[in-house]
Design a protein around this motif. Structure first.
Motif, PDB file in Angstrom:
ATOM      1  N   ALA A 123       0.815  -1.220   0.000  1.00 14.30           N
ATOM      2  CA  ALA A 123       0.000   0.000   0.000  1.00 14.30           C
ATOM      3  C   ALA A 123       0.844   1.264   0.000  1.00 14.30           C
ATOM      4  O   ALA A 123       0.459   2.273  -0.605  1.00 14.30           O
ATOM      5  N   THR A 124       1.988   1.252   0.633  1.00 17.36           N
ATOM      6  CA  THR A 124       2.812   2.457   0.742  1.00 17.36           C
ATOM      7  C   THR A 124       3.967   2.480  -0.272  1.00 17.36           C
ATOM      8  O   THR A 124       4.798   3.382  -0.235  1.00 17.36           O
ATOM      9  N   ALA A 125       4.014   1.481  -1.165  1.00 20.71           N
ATOM     10  CA  ALA A 125       5.058   1.445  -2.187  1.00 20.71           C
ATOM     11  C   ALA A 125       4.719   2.410  -3.321  1.00 20.71           C
ATOM     12  O   ALA A 125       3.552   2.785  -3.520  1.00 20.71           O
ATOM     13  N   TYR A 126       5.740   2.790  -4.069  1.00 26.38           N
ATOM     14  CA  TYR A 126       5.561   3.647  -5.237  1.00 26.38           C
ATOM     15  C   TYR A 126       5.652   2.795  -6.513  1.00 26.38           C
ATOM     16  O   TYR A 126       6.276   1.725  -6.502  1.00 26.38           O
ATOM     17  N   PRO A 127       5.049   3.252  -7.614  1.00 27.14           N
ATOM     18  CA  PRO A 127       5.054   2.447  -8.840  1.00 27.14           C
ATOM     19  C   PRO A 127       6.434   1.979  -9.283  1.00 27.14           C
ATOM     20  O   PRO A 127       6.581   0.855  -9.770  1.00 27.14           O
ATOM     21  N   ARG A 128       7.461   2.816  -9.090  1.00 25.69           N
ATOM     22  CA  ARG A 128       8.804   2.430  -9.530  1.00 25.69           C
ATOM     23  C   ARG A 128       9.332   1.219  -8.759  1.00 25.69           C
ATOM     24  O   ARG A 128      10.293   0.562  -9.200  1.00 25.69           O
ATOM     25  N   GLN A 129       8.741   0.924  -7.613  1.00 30.73           N
ATOM     26  CA  GLN A 129       9.178  -0.198  -6.792  1.00 30.73           C
ATOM     27  C   GLN A 129       8.442  -1.490  -7.125  1.00 30.73           C
ATOM     28  O   GLN A 129       8.710  -2.522  -6.510  1.00 30.73           O
ATOM     29  N   LEU A 130       7.543  -1.455  -8.106  1.00 36.24           N
ATOM     30  CA  LEU A 130       6.700  -2.601  -8.422  1.00 36.24           C
ATOM     31  C   LEU A 130       7.068  -3.193  -9.774  1.00 36.24           C
ATOM     32  O   LEU A 130       7.548  -2.503 -10.667  1.00 36.24           O
ATOM     33  N   SER A 131       6.803  -4.486  -9.924  1.00 32.36           N
ATOM     34  CA  SER A 131       6.931  -5.136 -11.230  1.00 32.36           C
ATOM     35  C   SER A 131       5.785  -4.694 -12.133  1.00 32.36           C
ATOM     36  O   SER A 131       4.797  -4.097 -11.684  1.00 32.36           O
ATOM     37  N   GLY A 132       5.919  -5.016 -13.432  1.00 34.42           N
ATOM     38  CA  GLY A 132       4.854  -4.673 -14.359  1.00 34.42           C
ATOM     39  C   GLY A 132       3.528  -5.311 -13.986  1.00 34.42           C
ATOM     40  O   GLY A 132       2.468  -4.672 -14.065  1.00 34.42           O
ATOM     41  N   GLY A 133       3.573  -6.565 -13.560  1.00 38.50           N
ATOM     42  CA  GLY A 133       2.344  -7.236 -13.163  1.00 38.50           C
ATOM     43  C   GLY A 133       1.688  -6.594 -11.963  1.00 38.50           C
ATOM     44  O   GLY A 133       0.459  -6.454 -11.897  1.00 38.50           O
ATOM     45  N   MET A 134       2.506  -6.176 -11.008  1.00 43.14           N
ATOM     46  CA  MET A 134       1.944  -5.534  -9.819  1.00 43.14           C
ATOM     47  C   MET A 134       1.397  -4.151 -10.151  1.00 43.14           C
ATOM     48  O   MET A 134       0.381  -3.725  -9.596  1.00 43.14           O
ATOM     49  N   ARG A 135       2.041  -3.442 -11.077  1.00 37.41           N
ATOM     50  CA  ARG A 135       1.494  -2.144 -11.482  1.00 37.41           C
ATOM     51  C   ARG A 135       0.132  -2.317 -12.158  1.00 37.41           C
ATOM     52  O   ARG A 135      -0.777  -1.510 -11.938  1.00 37.41           O
ATOM     53  N   GLN A 136      -0.013  -3.379 -12.949  1.00 33.86           N
ATOM     54  CA  GLN A 136      -1.323  -3.609 -13.555  1.00 33.86           C
ATOM     55  C   GLN A 136      -2.350  -4.001 -12.506  1.00 33.86           C
ATOM     56  O   GLN A 136      -3.529  -3.639 -12.618  1.00 33.86           O
TER      57      GLN A 136
END
Length: 257
Positions: A123-136
């Motif tokens: 919940a507190t992560a930023y998009p740059r810290q996520l994989s493509g699948g997690m961003r989707q």
């Protein structure tokens, strides 16, 4: 909610993109929409969702929306469209901020959809810290936060690698089979269509016309089992036969252009 297309057509200046399309997206079903490149799939999705007014014909919505629905027709696009300066929770919150909800109601909705999409720990992560699948997943959580009656999905997995795509397909199925949300799913990928859909609508080359609607009678829960593979292979061959020659012609046309 059910959506009915009645003789829908559309033009961009002198270019006819869609012509005389009529079918019904039944309440609670997932309808996949396939066809050659340039056949008007995304245009048709825009018309279904009210982003575009059809040049001819009409779209009729019938049936009740959920009591807590804030936006009956909600899109999920290929582009995750996340704001990089916002956390996961704040990106989901974006869909709720212009609605008359209390801060507590917003927090409750955000927590609920993050749990449903397996993002609670991020919940507190930023998009740059996520994989493509997690961003989707964040994009999907944002769409679900408004509790839509219909999800309109424009190639939501096409930018992802094969393994991530397979994992997200299973997540989609888990959500749809549990909640029976009506969905229209545009894709070029026949495997995705056969894994996710209740029916597959096939459009012709531009101007897009409805060639056939193919029902998939195998339950989604059975489609990964060995006993289902022969039937799925038959259906995939049938779908490919419907679009193969027109897909080749469309590819040559784009290359020449």
């Amino acid at each position: 909610m059910e959506l009915r297309l009645e003789a829908v057509g559309h033009r961009y200046d002198d270019l006819t993109v869609l012509e005389d399309i009529s079918f019904t997206v039944q309440a609670g079903e997932t309808l996949a929409l396939i066809g050659p490149s340039g056949c008007g799939k995304s245009t048709l999705l825009g018309i279904l969702g009210g982003l575009l007014q059809p040049g001819s014909g009409r779209v009729v919505a019938a049936g009740d929306t959920p009591a807590d629905c804030l936006n009956p027709l909600t899109y999920v696009f290929q582009d995750f469209a996340l704001l990089p300066w916002r956390t996961v929770a704040d990106n989901v919150s974006l869909a709720l901020e212009h609605h008359a909800l209390s801060a507590g109601e917003r927090r409750a909705r955000i927590a609920e959809v993050l749990e449903r999409t397996k993002l609670s720990d991020f919940a507190t992560a930023y998009p740059r810290q996520l994989s493509g699948g997690m961003r989707q997943r964040v994009g999907i959580a944002r769409a679900l936060a408004v509790r839509p009656a219909v999800l309109l999905m424009d190639e939501p997995l096409s930018a992802l690698d094969a393994q991530t795509r397979d994992l997200l397909m299973e997540d989609f199925l888990d959500l749809w089979l549990r909640e029976k949300t009506t969905a229209v799913y545009v894709t070029h990928n026949l495997t995705e269509a056969l894994r996710l859909a209740d029916r597959v609508a096939v459009l012709s080359r531009r101007p897009g016309r409805l060639r056939e609607i193919v029902p998939l009678t195998l339950p989604q829960s059975e489609r990964t089992k060995p006993a289902a593979q022969a039937e799925l292979a038959r259906l995939q061959n049938h779908l490919w036969t419907l679009i193969k020659e027109e897909a080749r012609s469309a590819e040559r046309e784009m290359a020449d252009g």
